[in-house]
Write a protein that holds these residues in place. Sequence first.
Motif, mmCIF file in Angstrom:
data_model
loop_
_atom_site.group_PDB
_atom_site.id
_atom_site.type_symbol
_atom_site.label_atom_id
_atom_site.label_comp_id
_atom_site.label_asym_id
_atom_site.label_seq_id
_atom_site.Cartn_x
_atom_site.Cartn_y
_atom_site.Cartn_z
ATOM 1 N N GLU A 10 -26.622 -8.772 -8.322
ATOM 2 C CA GLU A 10 -26.359 -9.980 -7.517
ATOM 3 C C GLU A 10 -26.690 -11.252 -8.318
ATOM 4 N N GLN A 11 -27.773 -11.189 -9.074
ATOM 5 C CA GLN A 11 -28.185 -12.344 -9.894
ATOM 6 C C GLN A 11 -27.187 -12.579 -11.035
ATOM 7 N N THR A 12 -26.739 -11.483 -11.656
ATOM 8 C CA THR A 12 -25.757 -11.582 -12.743
ATOM 9 C C THR A 12 -24.460 -12.201 -12.228
ATOM 10 N N ALA A 13 -24.033 -11.772 -11.029
ATOM 11 C CA ALA A 13 -22.792 -12.295 -10.452
ATOM 12 C C ALA A 13 -22.940 -13.779 -10.100
ATOM 13 N N PHE A 14 -24.106 -14.159 -9.553
ATOM 14 C CA PHE A 14 -24.344 -15.562 -9.184
ATOM 15 C C PHE A 14 -24.349 -16.447 -10.435
ATOM 16 N N LEU A 15 -24.999 -15.971 -11.506
ATOM 17 C CA LEU A 15 -25.022 -16.717 -12.764
ATOM 18 C C LEU A 15 -23.592 -16.944 -13.265
ATOM 19 N N GLN A 16 -22.757 -15.910 -13.207
ATOM 20 C CA GLN A 16 -21.376 -16.038 -13.668
ATOM 21 C C GLN A 16 -20.608 -17.066 -12.835
ATOM 22 N N GLU A 17 -20.846 -17.051 -11.504
ATOM 23 C CA GLU A 17 -20.202 -18.056 -10.619
ATOM 24 C C GLU A 17 -20.613 -19.474 -11.016
ATOM 25 N N LEU A 18 -21.907 -19.660 -11.330
ATOM 26 C CA LEU A 18 -22.414 -20.986 -11.701
ATOM 27 C C LEU A 18 -21.809 -21.456 -13.027
ATOM 28 N N LEU A 19 -21.647 -20.516 -13.968
ATOM 29 C CA LEU A 19 -21.045 -20.858 -15.263
ATOM 30 C C LEU A 19 -19.557 -21.168 -15.078
ATOM 31 N N ASP A 20 -18.873 -20.337 -14.274
ATOM 32 C CA ASP A 20 -17.440 -20.551 -14.034
ATOM 33 C C ASP A 20 -17.186 -21.904 -13.366
ATOM 34 N N ALA A 21 -18.097 -22.307 -12.464
ATOM 35 C CA ALA A 21 -17.939 -23.575 -11.741
ATOM 36 C C ALA A 21 -18.455 -24.757 -12.570
ATOM 37 N N ARG A 22 -18.897 -24.490 -13.800
ATOM 38 C CA ARG A 22 -19.448 -25.500 -14.711
ATOM 39 C C ARG A 22 -20.632 -26.247 -14.114
ATOM 40 N N LEU A 282 -37.364 -27.764 -9.359
ATOM 41 C CA LEU A 282 -36.129 -28.474 -8.970
ATOM 42 C C LEU A 282 -34.869 -27.634 -9.204
ATOM 43 N N GLU A 283 -34.814 -26.884 -10.301
ATOM 44 C CA GLU A 283 -33.623 -26.055 -10.541
ATOM 45 C C GLU A 283 -33.530 -24.953 -9.493
ATOM 46 N N ARG A 284 -34.664 -24.336 -9.158
ATOM 47 C CA ARG A 284 -34.635 -23.266 -8.149
ATOM 48 C C ARG A 284 -34.180 -23.793 -6.792
ATOM 49 N N ILE A 285 -34.649 -24.994 -6.445
ATOM 50 C CA ILE A 285 -34.242 -25.566 -5.153
ATOM 51 C C ILE A 285 -32.749 -25.901 -5.187
ATOM 52 N N THR A 286 -32.285 -26.433 -6.308
ATOM 53 C CA THR A 286 -30.854 -26.719 -6.466
ATOM 54 C C THR A 286 -30.044 -25.424 -6.326
ATOM 55 N N LEU A 287 -30.504 -24.354 -6.985
ATOM 56 C CA LEU A 287 -29.805 -23.060 -6.891
ATOM 57 C C LEU A 287 -29.821 -22.528 -5.461
ATOM 58 N N ALA A 288 -30.960 -22.691 -4.774
ATOM 59 C CA ALA A 288 -31.059 -22.223 -3.385
ATOM 60 C C ALA A 288 -30.068 -22.982 -2.503
ATOM 61 N N LEU A 289 -29.936 -24.305 -2.745
ATOM 62 C CA LEU A 289 -28.991 -25.111 -1.957
ATOM 63 C C LEU A 289 -27.549 -24.677 -2.236
ATOM 64 N N LEU A 290 -27.224 -24.439 -3.518
ATOM 65 C CA LEU A 290 -25.866 -24.027 -3.895
ATOM 66 C C LEU A 290 -25.549 -22.640 -3.325
ATOM 67 N N ARG A 291 -26.558 -21.774 -3.317
ATOM 68 C CA ARG A 291 -26.371 -20.409 -2.808
ATOM 69 C C ARG A 291 -26.191 -20.414 -1.279
ATOM 70 N N THR A 292 -26.977 -21.290 -0.627
ATOM 71 C CA THR A 292 -26.962 -21.320 0.842
ATOM 72 C C THR A 292 -25.730 -22.044 1.389
ATOM 73 N N HIS A 293 -25.394 -23.203 0.778
ATOM 74 C CA HIS A 293 -24.352 -24.054 1.368
ATOM 75 C C HIS A 293 -23.018 -23.994 0.624
ATOM 76 N N GLY A 294 -22.994 -23.325 -0.542
ATOM 77 C CA GLY A 294 -21.754 -23.235 -1.311
ATOM 78 C C GLY A 294 -21.830 -24.053 -2.592
ATOM 79 N N LEU A 295 -20.951 -23.743 -3.557
ATOM 80 C CA LEU A 295 -21.050 -24.336 -4.892
ATOM 81 C C LEU A 295 -20.559 -25.784 -4.955
ATOM 82 N N ASP A 296 -19.828 -26.228 -3.928
ATOM 83 C CA ASP A 296 -19.321 -27.612 -3.936
ATOM 84 C C ASP A 296 -20.079 -28.434 -2.900
ATOM 85 N N SER A 297 -20.953 -29.339 -3.368
ATOM 86 C CA SER A 297 -21.809 -30.072 -2.426
ATOM 87 C C SER A 297 -21.015 -31.026 -1.530
ATOM 88 N N ASP A 298 -19.743 -31.346 -1.916
ATOM 89 C CA ASP A 298 -18.897 -32.168 -1.036
ATOM 90 C C ASP A 298 -18.556 -31.426 0.261
#
Length: 310
Positions: A10-22, A282-298
């Motif tokens: 799950e962590q490997t897949a999430f990392l790949q999503e974050l890299l793909d989304a730049r 701060l990075e962990r909280i940012t990751l938690a927000l992206l994981r919870t609410h989606g990769l696009d903060s808009d």
Amino acid sequence: MAEFRPGDPEQTAFLQELLDARLLIDSGIPGVYGRGEGFERVRSAFDARVTAAAAADEPERLAFPPVLPRRQIEEIGYLKSFPHLAGTIFSFEGDEEQAAAQEATAERHEDWSEFQTQTDLCLTPAACYPVYPAIAARGKLAPGGLMVDAGGSYVFRREPSGDPARLQMFHQREIVRIGEPATVAAWRDAWRDRSIELLRSVGLDASFDVASDPFFGRSGRLLARSQKAQALKFEVLVQIAGPEPTAVASFNYHQDHFSSTYGLEMDAPDPTAHTACLGFGLERITLALLRTHGLDSDEWPGEVREELGL
Ligand code: ZN
């Protein structure tokens, strides 16, 4: 070489999503990433949210670079507790011949450490460490002590991992309280509740637990047990990716550890001063927000965007 801990699927897949989304930018080294604009927007917004939450207490704001005099690492016992996490800075001090030999070795990507000499600097492992000697140098503390907002400095921990929430270099947003033991204990209890409220206000399912540090070796296991038994460390946990929730903030009550090292004293009949700190990852909280609410903060819920001023 520090041991590499692979991420779970799950962590490997999430990392790949974050890299793909730049949102994160690969450096080729696990746990060392550049940050894309979308990531930094969220990180800065939460950073500002902490500043606003702390402002009511009128802290003194200080800022330090991400390097620490080596002497401080030596004085506070970091090498006893966490020798495996420390990053030390070496540099070249040789002659031209040695420089040429170093370059030739480096060109082959072989080990060129024999040409390097230890400097008087280490990478900062915790953003609060420079605060204690800086305050101690001013002399005795007035009754009530003080609170320092130490900003969000980069810190280093040598923990290469495939879990995007375990970085080797990240921003630790630290707030420090120095004062009479009762004052410091009351501050920590108040901020424990405030930090949970703060994280819940941005839609994170935060819970709280007694914790211990990853102390090194066999004597470290004893230290960890005693730290837990005395409830000196608390963590705020949020589910990011993987089987277990991740610590996104931690409270450390150091009792007189830093006060005795640096001679921090109250200007009072009882000079005992204690210290405690609260650090938000701060990075962990940012990751938690992206994981919870989606990769696009808009696209995040309006109330979360409003709370963060996005
Ligand atoms: Zn700290």
